[in-house]
Design a protein around this motif. Structure first.
Motif, PDB file in Angstrom:
ATOM      1  N   LEU A  12      14.792   1.543 -23.166  1.00 45.21           N
ATOM      2  CA  LEU A  12      14.430   1.405 -21.836  1.00 45.21           C
ATOM      3  C   LEU A  12      13.796   0.107 -21.590  1.00 45.21           C
ATOM      4  N   ALA A  13      14.157  -1.098 -20.534  1.00 45.31           N
ATOM      5  CA  ALA A  13      13.683  -1.977 -20.441  1.00 45.31           C
ATOM      6  C   ALA A  13      12.892  -2.175 -19.185  1.00 45.31           C
ATOM      7  N   SER A  14      11.545  -2.951 -19.078  1.00 45.52           N
ATOM      8  CA  SER A  14      10.812  -2.881 -17.753  1.00 45.52           C
ATOM      9  C   SER A  14      11.757  -3.968 -16.634  1.00 45.52           C
ATOM     10  N   VAL A  15      11.467  -3.457 -15.741  1.00 41.56           N
ATOM     11  CA  VAL A  15      12.129  -4.137 -14.596  1.00 41.56           C
ATOM     12  C   VAL A  15      10.870  -4.671 -13.639  1.00 41.56           C
ATOM     13  N   VAL A  16      10.099  -3.707 -13.351  1.00 42.50           N
ATOM     14  CA  VAL A  16       8.769  -4.062 -12.512  1.00 42.50           C
ATOM     15  C   VAL A  16       7.819  -3.254 -12.565  1.00 42.50           C
ATOM     16  N   ASP A  17       6.535  -3.731 -12.763  1.00 43.55           N
ATOM     17  CA  ASP A  17       5.440  -2.659 -12.784  1.00 43.55           C
ATOM     18  C   ASP A  17       4.613  -3.075 -11.740  1.00 43.55           C
ATOM     19  N   LEU A  18       4.593  -1.922 -10.923  1.00 50.20           N
ATOM     20  CA  LEU A  18       3.727  -2.204  -9.667  1.00 50.20           C
ATOM     21  C   LEU A  18       2.271  -1.471  -9.762  1.00 50.20           C
ATOM     22  N   GLY A  19       1.768  -1.430 -11.012  1.00 53.95           N
ATOM     23  CA  GLY A  19       0.375  -0.916 -11.086  1.00 53.95           C
ATOM     24  C   GLY A  19       0.399   0.801 -10.881  1.00 53.95           C
ATOM     25  N   ALA A  20      -0.875   1.229 -10.435  1.00 50.85           N
ATOM     26  CA  ALA A  20      -1.101   2.534 -10.248  1.00 50.85           C
ATOM     27  C   ALA A  20      -1.068   2.750  -8.927  1.00 50.85           C
ATOM     28  N   THR A  21      -0.514   3.716  -8.270  1.00 51.45           N
ATOM     29  CA  THR A  21      -0.693   4.211  -6.898  1.00 51.45           C
ATOM     30  C   THR A  21      -0.652   5.642  -6.703  1.00 51.45           C
ATOM     31  N   PRO A  22      -1.418   6.102  -5.671  1.00 50.99           N
ATOM     32  CA  PRO A  22      -1.084   7.713  -5.357  1.00 50.99           C
ATOM     33  C   PRO A  22       0.036   8.023  -4.996  1.00 50.99           C
ATOM     34  N   PRO A  23       0.540   9.403  -5.008  1.00 55.05           N
ATOM     35  CA  PRO A  23       1.686   9.768  -4.280  1.00 55.05           C
ATOM     36  C   PRO A  23       1.831   9.295  -2.751  1.00 55.05           C
ATOM     37  N   CYS A  24       2.970   8.717  -2.682  1.00 58.01           N
ATOM     38  CA  CYS A  24       3.158   8.135  -1.188  1.00 58.01           C
ATOM     39  C   CYS A  24       3.076   8.896  -0.024  1.00 58.01           C
ATOM     40  N   GLU A  25       3.328  10.123  -0.030  1.00 59.09           N
ATOM     41  CA  GLU A  25       3.186  11.199   0.898  1.00 59.09           C
ATOM     42  C   GLU A  25       1.885  12.091   1.114  1.00 59.09           C
ATOM     43  N   ARG A  26       1.117  11.873  -0.117  1.00 60.05           N
ATOM     44  CA  ARG A  26      -0.145  12.556   0.293  1.00 60.05           C
ATOM     45  C   ARG A  26      -1.192  11.772   1.140  1.00 60.05           C
ATOM     46  N   PHE A  27      -0.915  12.131   2.316  1.00 62.46           N
ATOM     47  CA  PHE A  27      -1.781  11.503   3.493  1.00 62.46           C
ATOM     48  C   PHE A  27      -3.161  12.053   3.370  1.00 62.46           C
ATOM     49  N   LEU A  28      -4.292  11.402   3.805  1.00 57.69           N
ATOM     50  CA  LEU A  28      -5.509  11.924   3.487  1.00 57.69           C
ATOM     51  C   LEU A  28      -6.077  12.584   4.774  1.00 57.69           C
ATOM     52  N   THR A  29      -6.852  13.593   4.773  1.00 59.63           N
ATOM     53  CA  THR A  29      -7.695  14.032   5.888  1.00 59.63           C
ATOM     54  C   THR A  29      -9.107  13.209   5.735  1.00 59.63           C
ATOM     55  N   GLU A  30      -9.794  13.328   6.970  1.00 61.54           N
ATOM     56  CA  GLU A  30     -10.987  12.918   6.984  1.00 61.54           C
ATOM     57  C   GLU A  30     -11.940  13.337   5.971  1.00 61.54           C
ATOM     58  N   ARG A  31     -12.045  14.575   5.706  1.00 68.22           N
ATOM     59  CA  ARG A  31     -12.867  15.221   4.643  1.00 68.22           C
ATOM     60  C   ARG A  31     -12.547  14.649   3.230  1.00 68.22           C
ATOM     61  N   GLN A  32     -11.173  14.410   2.963  1.00 69.21           N
ATOM     62  CA  GLN A  32     -10.953  13.908   1.755  1.00 69.21           C
ATOM     63  C   GLN A  32     -11.133  12.453   1.576  1.00 69.21           C
ATOM     64  N   LEU A  33     -11.128  11.539   2.451  1.00 71.19           N
ATOM     65  CA  LEU A  33     -11.736  10.481   2.278  1.00 71.19           C
ATOM     66  C   LEU A  33     -13.114  10.365   1.211  1.00 71.19           C
ATOM     67  N   GLU A  34     -13.850  11.323   1.194  1.00 70.98           N
ATOM     68  CA  GLU A  34     -15.020  11.230   0.270  1.00 70.98           C
ATOM     69  C   GLU A  34     -14.763  11.935  -0.975  1.00 70.98           C
ATOM     70  N   GLU A  35     -13.672  12.231  -1.202  1.00 67.77           N
ATOM     71  CA  GLU A  35     -12.966  12.909  -2.658  1.00 67.77           C
ATOM     72  C   GLU A  35     -12.432  11.821  -3.510  1.00 67.77           C
ATOM     73  N   PRO A  36     -12.199  12.109  -4.758  1.00 63.66           N
ATOM     74  CA  PRO A  36     -11.604  11.156  -5.683  1.00 63.66           C
ATOM     75  C   PRO A  36     -10.051  11.142  -5.300  1.00 63.66           C
ATOM     76  N   GLU A  37      -9.480  10.174  -5.745  1.00 62.79           N
ATOM     77  CA  GLU A  37      -8.033  10.110  -5.379  1.00 62.79           C
ATOM     78  C   GLU A  37      -7.134   9.790  -6.746  1.00 62.79           C
ATOM     79  N   VAL A  38      -6.401  10.689  -7.000  1.00 62.36           N
ATOM     80  CA  VAL A  38      -5.675  10.484  -8.294  1.00 62.36           C
ATOM     81  C   VAL A  38      -4.420   9.433  -8.133  1.00 62.36           C
ATOM     82  N   THR A  39      -4.386   8.456  -8.975  1.00 62.16           N
ATOM     83  CA  THR A  39      -3.086   7.495  -9.107  1.00 62.16           C
ATOM     84  C   THR A  39      -2.383   7.499 -10.240  1.00 62.16           C
ATOM     85  N   TYR A  40      -0.931   7.221 -10.174  1.00 59.21           N
ATOM     86  CA  TYR A  40      -0.136   7.383 -11.404  1.00 59.21           C
ATOM     87  C   TYR A  40       0.544   6.030 -11.454  1.00 59.21           C
TER      88      TYR A  40
END
Length: 441
Positions: A12-40
């Motif tokens: 397996l060869a690298s094409v592009v590394d975009l770092g670490a991001t959270p899941p793209c459809e995990r939209f946050l509620t206002e309450r969740q702004l004060e909670e940790p967010e997992v990235t992958y």
């Protein structure tokens, strides 16, 4: 990731590394702004054995699709695309009152409602409970499940084999590509058809569409790798169409091996089938079914080979083109801020969250974005935490620039956003290259 999920190769060869991001459809509620967010990690690699481009399965489909934020019917152009597909499929395959159509990942019934209107028996298989409810409310019978061989066999036992199985914009979304393909084969009749729409890696690479790389998309297909994937389930690729959707997609037409090599069809070049009529009969109007002897398949395979996508060299410069998109967009936003000009976003698609996170764009550079989907109103983009507001806020705030995140809907959105001309606003498209567009009323 140590081995390819399609062929098992460890190369397996690298094409592009975009770092670490959270899941793209995990939209946050206002309450969740004060909670940790997992990235992958979001690192695209390509298998040099079968040329399937892929990312590691860091999150499961169950985590993403059980409760889902995307409703297909909110895109006018996508609903029209579905209507045209149904019209064409009914005509080309001779579907009628005695036929049976199944759509996998049927979302809110955006496509099957056109099948229902034609009086054709159909069934949706949709894993997301919330959008499945919307489909049922719209009159589309929908079964809540993920497709695997067991689900396919159970649906076939209860409802009978399908004359047509549709799988639009889902073939990239499943990490178990072999099990899913076997599920498709379990659903379709021995003389039936499978139609799959999926983004084409060729256009993704040529047009810098790197924001379509996100954790919901586990793999990215060339025609060559798609043909190999279909073969794992006993399906033969007999035709392929190029489509403009999602910035450049392919529609794969496949049939069970029995239909291609048995009485209902004959083998064509490179193992491609030459479609005959329904149940092996010719059409009375003389029109052919999708395909012919693999001509369009051969043409796209040749285009991929010419672009270098069947060898490692074709992937070498993609990372630099991605970096250029990031630099140009950030440069524009920083200049606008220094000049006191305002920028707002339009749309909150999954691809937009890859772009925002990779570029590090937060509310200081993009104070808000708007979206037609009420589910997202009052929530915040994952990672970058940009507020998502109703579309009416654009006219209230009158930004100097509107950054269009669902750039794949450009033709539709230029018309919808023509009202920004009233205050001299302009549209900004970040992909494939930064472009600032004057809009006409």
């Amino acid at each position: 990731m140590t081995t390819c999920r399609l062929c098992g190769s460890a190369s397996l060869a690298s094409v592009v590394d975009l770092g670490a991001t959270p899941p793209c459809e995990r939209f946050l509620t206002e309450r969740q702004l004060e909670e940790p967010e997992v990235t992958y990690p979001l690192h695209l690699r390509v298998c040099t054995g079968c040329w399937l481009a892929q990312i590691p399965p860091m999150i499961t489909p169950e985590e993403t699709f059980t409760e889902y934020a995307y409703f297909s019917s909110y895109s006018t152009s996508w609903v029209e695309h579905a209507r045209e597909f149904v019209r064409g499929a009914v005509d080309r395959l001779g579907l009628g009152a005695g036929s049976f159509v199944v759509e996998v990942a049927s979302n809110d019934g955006y496509l099957l409602r056109h099948v229902v209107e034609r009086g054709i028996r159909c069934l949706g298989i949709e894993p997301s409970e919330n959008v499945g409810r919307a489909a049922r409310d719209a009159g589309v019978t929908t079964y809540t499940a993920f497709l695997d061989p067991g689900t396919g066999a159970a649906v076939r036992a209860e409802h009978g084999p399908a004359d047509l199985v549709v799988a639009n914009n889902v073939y990239a979304h499943i990490p178990d590509v072999i099990g899913f393909t076997k599920g498709l084969r379990a659903l379709v009749a021995d003389d039936g058809w499978v139609s799959i729409e999926v983004q084409h890696l060729l256009t993704l690479m040529e047009r810098n569409q790197y924001d379509t790389i996100y954790h919901e998309h586990f793999q990215y297909y060339t025609v060559a790798s798609a043909r190999r994937a279909l073969a794992t389930g006993g399906l033969v690729l007999v035709d392929v169409e190029s489509l403009p959707t999602h910035g450049g997609s392919i529609r794969l037409w496949a049939r069970p091996l029995e239909a291609v090599n048995g009485p209902g069809g004959r083998s064509g070049p490179d193992g491609q089938g030459e479609p005959g009529g329904q149940n092996g009969r010719s059409r009375s109007d003389g029109q052919s079914r999708p395909g012919g002897p693999g001509g369009r398949v051969a043409a796209l395979l040749a285009a991929e080979k010419a672009a270098g996508l069947h060898e490692l060299s074709g992937y070498a410069e993609f990372g630099e083109r991605v970096a250029r998109v990031r630099r140009d967009l950030l440069g524009f936003l920083l200049d606008a801020a220094r000049e006191g000009r305002t920028v707002a976003g339009y749309g909150a698609p999954g691809k937009g969250n890859t772009l925002l996170n990779h570029c590090g764009i937060r509310p200081d550079l993009l104070p808000f974005t708007v979206d037609r989907n009420p589910y997202k109103h009052g929530r915040f983009t994952p990672g970058t935490r940009v507020p998502i507001l109703p579309p009416e806020r654009l006219a209230e705030e009158r930004p100097d620039y509107v950054l269009v995140l669902p750039w794949n809907l450009r033709e539709e959105l230029v018309g919808q956003l023509s009202f920004v001309h009233a205050w001299g606003g302009r549209l900004v498209f970040p992909i494939p290259n930064l472009e600032i567009v004057e809009v006409n009323p």
